[in-house]
Design a protein around this motif. Structure first.
Motif: not given
Length: 165
Positions: A25-26, A51-53, A103-104, A115-118
């Motif tokens: 989706v992103p 993302i890695a964490a 996502i954030l 992506l903040l809205l997602w």
């Protein structure tokens, strides 16, 4: 459920569930196009670290379902045992928290506000699912052990010290 079956089921679900929510989706929303903004490099680094964490947490949580719970994160193949070890000693919903973090992180890395809205939509879906389905099912299935766990481990904001219940 046997661990080998749980491992296969969890692997398939990893790509279908989290892969869709935090990957497909992103990508559909942004084509992973990195917008150029002045002085945005520190935000990109923070996003990449998030993302890695998140990936590490998601993988640990999936493994925990197999080795401790003898099941998968999929409700139709739920674990036989309540999973409370590893990352689950810090937060009750580490997969959901990690997916939101991923996502954030992509929003920061790519400088993509959509992506903040997602992330908001995903959080609303996750929190509704947890409140209306997961928590009642776990309470019925695991009784007092889940009630004790729920009293001691927060749902969304990780505790700093691990719960030792």
């Amino acid at each position: 459920m046997r661990r080998s079956v749980a491992a296969v089921g969890s692997t398939v679900f990893f790509f279908v569930g989290p892969g869709t929510v935090a990957g497909l989706v992103p990508w559909l929303l942004t084509r992973w196009h990195m917008r150029e903004l002045p002085l945005w490099a520190p935000m990109r680094l923070l996003g990449a670290a998030m993302i890695a964490a998140a990936l590490v947490v998601i993988l640990q949580a999936f493994v925990r379902f197999v080795v401790e719970g003898f099941g998968t994160p999929v409700p139709v193949a739920a674990p036989d045992r309540l999973v409370v070890g590893g990352i689950y000693r810090h937060v009750r919903n580490p997969m959901y928290v990690a997916l939101l973090t991923a996502i954030l992180g992509q929003a920061l890395l790519l400088a993509q506000p959509v992506l903040l809205l997602w992330a908001l939509a995903v959080w609303l879906a996750f929190s509704t699912f947890v409140r209306l389905y997961e928590e009642p099912v776990l309470a019925r299935r695991f009784g007092e052990s889940y009630a004790t766990y729920r009293r001691n481990v927060p749902a969304w904001w990780p505790r700093l010290s691990p719960w030792r219940g």
